[in-house]
Structures are given as structure tokens and as C-alpha cells.
Design a protein around this motif. Structure first.
Motif, PDB file in Angstrom:
ATOM      1  N   UNK A   1       2.339  -3.239 -15.534  1.00  0.00           N
ATOM      2  CA  UNK A   1       2.606  -4.675 -15.510  1.00  0.00           C
ATOM      3  C   UNK A   1       2.891  -5.177 -14.096  1.00  0.00           C
ATOM      4  N   UNK A   2       3.432  -4.303 -13.269  1.00  0.00           N
ATOM      5  CA  UNK A   2       3.713  -4.666 -11.881  1.00  0.00           C
ATOM      6  C   UNK A   2       3.928  -3.403 -11.076  1.00  0.00           C
ATOM      7  N   UNK A   3       3.983  -3.567  -9.756  1.00  0.00           N
ATOM      8  CA  UNK A   3       4.225  -2.469  -8.843  1.00  0.00           C
ATOM      9  C   UNK A   3       5.681  -2.514  -8.384  1.00  0.00           C
ATOM     10  N   UNK A   4       6.304  -1.351  -8.284  1.00  0.00           N
ATOM     11  CA  UNK A   4       7.654  -1.241  -7.729  1.00  0.00           C
ATOM     12  C   UNK A   4       7.537  -0.583  -6.365  1.00  0.00           C
ATOM     13  N   UNK A   5       7.455  -1.400  -5.328  1.00  0.00           N
ATOM     14  CA  UNK A   5       7.403  -0.883  -3.954  1.00  0.00           C
ATOM     15  C   UNK A   5       8.842  -0.614  -3.538  1.00  0.00           C
ATOM     16  N   UNK A   6       9.248   0.651  -3.497  1.00  0.00           N
ATOM     17  CA  UNK A   6      10.683   0.934  -3.467  1.00  0.00           C
ATOM     18  C   UNK A   6      11.084   1.930  -2.384  1.00  0.00           C
ATOM     19  N   UNK A   7      12.379   1.863  -2.054  1.00  0.00           N
ATOM     20  CA  UNK A   7      13.009   2.728  -1.052  1.00  0.00           C
ATOM     21  C   UNK A   7      12.316   2.582   0.304  1.00  0.00           C
ATOM     22  N   UNK A   8      11.956   1.361   0.659  1.00  0.00           N
ATOM     23  CA  UNK A   8      11.273   1.101   1.921  1.00  0.00           C
ATOM     24  C   UNK A   8      12.329   1.050   3.027  1.00  0.00           C
ATOM     25  N   UNK A   9      12.189   1.867   4.082  1.00  0.00           N
ATOM     26  CA  UNK A   9      13.263   1.956   5.072  1.00  0.00           C
ATOM     27  C   UNK A   9      13.054   1.147   6.342  1.00  0.00           C
ATOM     28  N   UNK A  10      11.889   0.505   6.498  1.00  0.00           N
ATOM     29  CA  UNK A  10      11.587  -0.050   7.819  1.00  0.00           C
ATOM     30  C   UNK A  10      10.773  -1.328   7.733  1.00  0.00           C
ATOM     31  N   UNK A  11      10.855  -2.092   8.805  1.00  0.00           N
ATOM     32  CA  UNK A  11      10.061  -3.316   8.916  1.00  0.00           C
ATOM     33  C   UNK A  11       8.572  -2.994   8.960  1.00  0.00           C
ATOM     34  N   UNK A  12       8.177  -1.944   9.664  1.00  0.00           N
ATOM     35  CA  UNK A  12       6.757  -1.592   9.735  1.00  0.00           C
ATOM     36  C   UNK A  12       6.186  -1.300   8.355  1.00  0.00           C
ATOM     37  N   UNK A  13       6.927  -0.552   7.523  1.00  0.00           N
ATOM     38  CA  UNK A  13       6.396  -0.223   6.204  1.00  0.00           C
ATOM     39  C   UNK A  13       6.390  -1.458   5.310  1.00  0.00           C
ATOM     40  N   UNK A  14       7.354  -2.347   5.490  1.00  0.00           N
ATOM     41  CA  UNK A  14       7.329  -3.607   4.755  1.00  0.00           C
ATOM     42  C   UNK A  14       6.075  -4.403   5.099  1.00  0.00           C
ATOM     43  N   UNK A  15       5.764  -4.501   6.362  1.00  0.00           N
ATOM     44  CA  UNK A  15       4.569  -5.243   6.782  1.00  0.00           C
ATOM     45  C   UNK A  15       3.297  -4.588   6.259  1.00  0.00           C
ATOM     46  N   UNK A  16       3.268  -3.266   6.245  1.00  0.00           N
ATOM     47  CA  UNK A  16       2.103  -2.559   5.724  1.00  0.00           C
ATOM     48  C   UNK A  16       1.888  -2.876   4.245  1.00  0.00           C
TER      49      UNK A  16
END
Length: 288
Positions: free
Chosen positions: A143-158
Motif C-alpha cells: 500500500x505504501x513504502x516505509x523509507x526508514x532509519x535514514x541517517x543523512x541528508x544525502x540519503x534523504x535527497x536520494x
């Protein structure tokens, strides 16, 4: 989307069910060895009152499975299987959603980098690394994606880049955080959250796998989805967990987080169906 009670620590409950997860694939190794127990864990969280089953794909990646000796095709099948198992548990429960876990690059590294952001890839490299699994999970029937445990701005932008490439995919995004104001690499939480401000398919941005004590500050900085760990700390010298947070206390905290503005609440590492049962008890009945 109405407020949701999320599930708790999948690996924690799998260990309680007798699984040995001392492996760099963590819970994803059971996609190979014992997929039925993953379905059982999802079932138990739904029975405890969760509205969402988060798939066992956090540590699952094509290069990770290939490193184990599987073919790329077998790896893709196993990643899709993680969604199938959660959907089967959801259908048996008769309600709920399936969130396909998009774990960070640090989970593949298996060296704790998801809590530091100390990566050997830049933003473009992270886009390339995530793309195949991201597209696979986005099309696997969750139903949706759980983009989780992201530690950094670079990975957020990716991940924001990949979401823009996949406008039909709904998602939430949660960060690992070092305190009540910053994600793990030291970037202000507000700056990371702003990366997703122009993406209407992102239903919530918040925090997971972080100490509960930091949650009020993060809600104050805009987090609307929170599923912290249990508040325990690891005593490396003696190989044990210290400071168990009682499930009832966790449920009481969840009620406070809801009052502060968190819309979606659950648990991460070291939380159990008992924690989710207490969250449900303190937040009210879920719609069937």
C-alpha cells in the motif's frame, strides 16, 4: 490518511518466536529459510492492534542476497515475497495496510552506519544503489513504502529523487536521530524533512529507531510519524540490554506523543506485540 498504529520490532518478535538472526541479513535471512514465521509475526502484530504490517525487506537487497550466493533473479523474488507475506497476514486479519520497508544503505553495510550516516557513497551513488530495490518494492503490491532509519541528508535527497521518479508510490519517510533536533549525521531534522515538502505522495515524515526521550523534541520540529525503539541501551561489555521500557509506560508515552501532534505511532527495535497492544489501548480502537 487517518491516524495509524504501526507495528513493532519485527526482528525482536521473530527472535521471541525462536529465530536466530545473528546474520548480516538479519530478519531477511528468514525469507530464504522460514518465510512462514515472518507471516506469523505480521499476524501477531495485527492481532495486537496494529494497522500496518511493515515488510521484512529492511535488510533485504539485491547485492546483499547476491553476496550470500543467490542469483539476482532469486534476490528479486525474495524481496517481492516479503510483500506477499505481509499481504497474506493482512488479508487473514481482515484489515490494515502493508508498508514495504525501504531500509537505508547502512543496513546493507551491516556496520551500524544507519546510525551515523558514515557512507562510502555520495548522493548520486545512493540513488543508483537504491533504485532497483525501490522500483521493485514500489511495484510489488504494498500500500505504501516505509523509507526508514535514514541517517543523512544525502540519503534523504536520494530517496526524494526516486520518489519523484515514481509519483504513484505513496510513502512515509523516517530518520534515525541523535537528539531531539538532528538526524544521525548532524543535519537539522527540519532541513531533512523539507526535502520532501513538495512531494504530495509522502504521507508523513518523522523518526524511527531512536530513543523515546528524543521524540517530543522531534515532534516539536515537525515529525508526524514516530516509532522509536524501546529506550533500552546495549551494554556491549556484558552483551545485554539495559533499561527495559515497560509496555504500559510505552503506551502512556504514545498517548502523549499523539497529544503533541504525532499522527502515526508504533515501535521499532526491542518493542513487541505487547507494546503495540498498549499503544492501541491508549489511543483507541482501530477501524476494521
Amino acid at each position: 490518511m487517518s491516524s495509524l498504529v504501526l507495528d513493532g520490532g519485527l526482528a525482536t518478535h521473530l527472535e521471541a518466536l525462536g529465530c536466530d538472526l545473528s546474520d548480516e541479513l538479519w530478519s531477511a535471512k528468514l525469507l530464504v529459510e522460514d518465510p512462514g514465521v515472518i507471516r506469523q509475526a505480521h499476524h501477531d502484530y495485527f492481532a495486537a492492534g496494529a494497522d500496518v504490517a511493515t515488510t521484512a525487506s529492511y535488510q533485504a537487497s539485491i547485492p546483499g542476497f547476491v553476496r550470500r550466493g543467490l542469483t539476482p533473479g532469486e534476490a528479486r523474488d525474495l524481496i517481492q515475497l516479503s510483500v506477499t507475506l505481509a499481504r497474506q497476514a493482512r488479508d487473514a486479519a481482515g484489515h490494515g495496510l502493508v508498508a514495504a520497508s525501504v531500509g537505508p544503505y547502512g543496513a546493507y553495510l551491516a556496520n551500524g552506519a544507519e546510525y551515523t550516516g558514515d557512507y562510502d557513497l555520495d548522493e548520486d551513488g545512493l540513488v543508483d544503489w537504491h533504485r532497483d530495490r525501490f522500483e521493485l518494492l514500489a511495484s510489488a503490491g504494498a500500500d505504501l513504502l516505509a523509507c526508514e532509519t535514514i541517517p543523512s541528508l544525502d540519503e534523504a535527497r536520494a530517496l526524494a529523487t526516486l520518489l519523484r521518479e515514481t509519483p504513484s508510490a505513496r510513502a512515509w519517510v523516517t530518520f534515525s536521530c541523535r537528539d531531539g533536533e538532528h538526524v544521525s549525521d548532524g543535519t537539522p531534522f527540519k532541513e531533512c524533512a523539507a526535502v520532501f515538502a513538495d512531494l504530495p505522495q509522502v504521507i508523513a515524515v518523522g523518526v524511527n529507531c531512536t530513543a523515546p526521550t528524543f521524540v517530543p523534541g522531534l515532534i516539536g520540529n515537525g515529525a508526524t510519524i514516530v516509532y522509536p525503539n524501546s529506550g533500552e541501551t546495549w551494554d556491549a561489555a556484558n552483551q545485554r540490554w539495559l533499561g527495559l521500557t515497560d509496555p504500559v509506560e510505552y503506551g502512556e508515552a504514545a498517548a502523549r506523543w499523539r497529544a503533541m501532534g504525532a499522527e502515526h505511532i508504533g515501535g521499532c527495535c526491542r518493542t513487541t506485540p505487547d507494546h503495540i497492544r498498549e499503544i492501541r489501548s491508549h489511543l483507541g480502537e482501530n477501524p476494521k
